[in-house]
Every structure is written in C-alpha cells, then in structure tokens.
Scaffold this motif. Structure first.
Motif: not given
Length: 331
Positions: A34-35, A38, A43-44, A61
C-alpha cells in the motif's frame, strides 16, 4: 552519523508501512504494498484512513523524493523492507533470491546474450521480483522486454509495485505458472526454481516430466514449461538444488534435457552462501536446440569462489571468458 541513501528510503518504507499496518489492520507486507503504491502515485490512495493518519503519512512522504535515487538504491531498500515482513509470514519456497546470486545471473546473461541489442526475458516464478529487477538494473544498455509470472497474489503485487518504483516496465501475470501462459516465446528464461511437489496432478498430466505415480516435482515441470516457452536457440538460466539429478525421477529429466537442450554450464555456488550445506545450489545454463546449432565442445563447469574474494573471482571470470572464446566463437 550520516545514513546511506538505501537506509533513507528503507526508513520511509518501514515507518509508513507500520502506520498503515496499524490503521488498516493488515500484515506488514500488505501495508508495504500500500505504501509503495502511494509513493509511486505521489498520492495517498487509501480512502478509509483517519485524518490524523493521512497527515502523519503526508509528513513522512514529504521527506522522500523517490525519483532522486537510483534503481538499485530503491530495489535494495524495498528488498530490505520485504525481508523484514517475510521473517514471520512466508513459506521457505518464497525466500528471496540473494543479491549476490542475482549479480552472478546478471553477469552470465550479459555474456550469453551479448550479441543481442534487445531480447525478451521471462521469470516464471518471479515472487517479489528481486531476481528479475536485479538483472534488469544491471543491463540498462540493453532493451529487454520482460515478463514475470507468479501464483501468489501478494508476492506479485509487491513485485509490480517494486518494478514501478524502479521504473522497470515488466509485464506481470498472476497465475499458476504451470498452466498455459499468455506470453509469446521468449529469448531467455531466468528462474530460481521452486523446489517441491506440484499438487495439481491433473495439471501435471500434460507434461512429459510428470511422475509415473504420485505427485510430480514442481521444479521438473518448471524446467519443461520454461523450455517450451523459449525460442529455438534461446537460453535458460536456472538456480537448481545440487541434488537435482539424484532423485528417483532424475533419469526421465536427464533424457528430456538431452533431447531438448544443449547444456552450456553448471556453476556451483559456494556452500558458505547457504546456512545449510544440504541446501546449496548451482546455476544451470541451457540452450534450446535449433537446426544447425552446435553443442559447446565442453560444458562450462566451475566451482564459484566466495563472491567477496576479489582475486579468486577475477581468476574465475578469466576462466569463464576463456571458455566463451573457445566455445562461442564457433556458433
């Protein structure tokens, strides 16, 4: 104390993955995927996060400009984070191929594929993609169309995200590698063979190397599938267990290989690389037979020294270069 670029990237991967792991109530490896998404998108993308978590992630980030780092720095940091996540969650078959082995593969592929300015490369057991990206990062002067296949959806997601972060345009397929592949024949195959039994007896039926009774060896079927997927004259680079030709099914494998390929080389890796000497491995290089293609006058057989012993490695590279001069010029 100044920290290295790799540590800088790893720390962001690790800290943000840990935040996401707690918030999403998922495993560390899932959170790492997931990270990674991102970071790639800038972007998250998770919509279910609290406002506080989003702010914490944005702060982290903002400390990292991923495109300021080299492909290898990113790969090594990502690999380190995956290894952390694997410590408590992964079967032995999913162990990552060590960097040092990846570098030997890269060297051999460069040597055997030297005459081609572009070629296609398949890893049918790609896992997290570490072996494939190690090779691609060493060969940035060659145009390589690459493919990775794996049945494990989390591992292949990690491979896909890692490739994106390293700007390596690999095409990934999430499927059983021993089912029909939706990939055209390739110029070369690289594979850290998954060793064990293939549970799908019905799926094994179409293979020449299926067992006469009971489960078939997955590593034998991977060899056959890889040869089938390779163009005539193409090369195959396998990481094999040293006991590959000692099992009760070995005679059938030996016969199949003698019909389909010319063995180019067997390079035994130093036992010091393996915690258990019984788990030691070798690199097995094959060339698929083609009309008018000759077998080498002699097979390249070598016991590789410790890769950290520079003078021994230089001596070994000299021997390999000599073998190429004597055996490849006639092709």
């Amino acid at each position: 104390m100044k920290i290295s670029p790799m540590e800088t990237i790893f720390n962001i991967f690790n800290e943000t993955a840990t935040i996401l792991q707690d918030e999403l109530n998922c495993s560390y490896l899932e959170a790492l995927a997931e990270t990674g998404e991102n970071l790639f998108h800038g972007n998250i993308i998770q919509e279910e996060l609290s406002e506080l978590t989003v702010k914490r992630l944005q702060k982290k980030y903002s400390e990292l400009k991923i495109d300021m780092f080299s492909q290898e720095q990113i790969r090594k940091a990502y690999q380190l984070a995956i290894l952390k996540g694997m410590k408590d969650s992964v079967q032995s078959n999913h162990q990552m191929t060590p960097d040092s082995i990846g570098l030997v593969f890269s060297y051999l592929i460069k040597k055997f594929m030297a005459e081609l300015s572009s070629f296609s490369l398949l890893d049918p057991a790609v896992g997290t993609g570490n072996l494939l990206t190690t090779i691609l990062n060493q060969m940035d002067d060659t145009e390589i169309t690459s493919y990775g296949v794996d049945i494990d959806d989390l591992l292949i997601k990690l491979a896909y995200i890692g490739a994106n972060l390293q700007s390596q345009p690999i095409q990934f397929f999430n499927q059983d590698s021993l089912e029909p592949l939706f990939i055209e024949s390739v110029d070369a195959v690289v594979c850290d063979l998954p060793v064990g039994y293939y549970p799908n007896d019905e799926g094994a039926e179409k293979y020449t190397l299926k067992a006469d009774k009971g489960h078939s060896y997955a590593h034998h079927l991977f060899i056959e599938q890889s040869i089938n997927q390779t163009k005539p004259g193409g090369y195959l680079f396998f990481l094999i267990p040293n006991g590959l030709f000692e099992s009760e099914q070995a005679p059938k494998l030996h016969k199949f290989l003698s019909e389909q390929v010319n063995i180019q080389g067997i390079l035994k890796l130093p036992e010091s690389m393996f915690k258990n000497p019984n788990a030691a491995k070798s690199i097995f290089v094959l060339q698929k037979k083609a009309p008018a293609l000759k077998a080498p006058k002699q097979v390249l057989i070598a016991n590789l020294p410790s890769l950290s012993n520079q003078s021994s490695m230089e001596n070994m590279i000299g021997k390999i270069d000599k073998w190429f001069m004597e055996n490849k010029l006639e092709q």
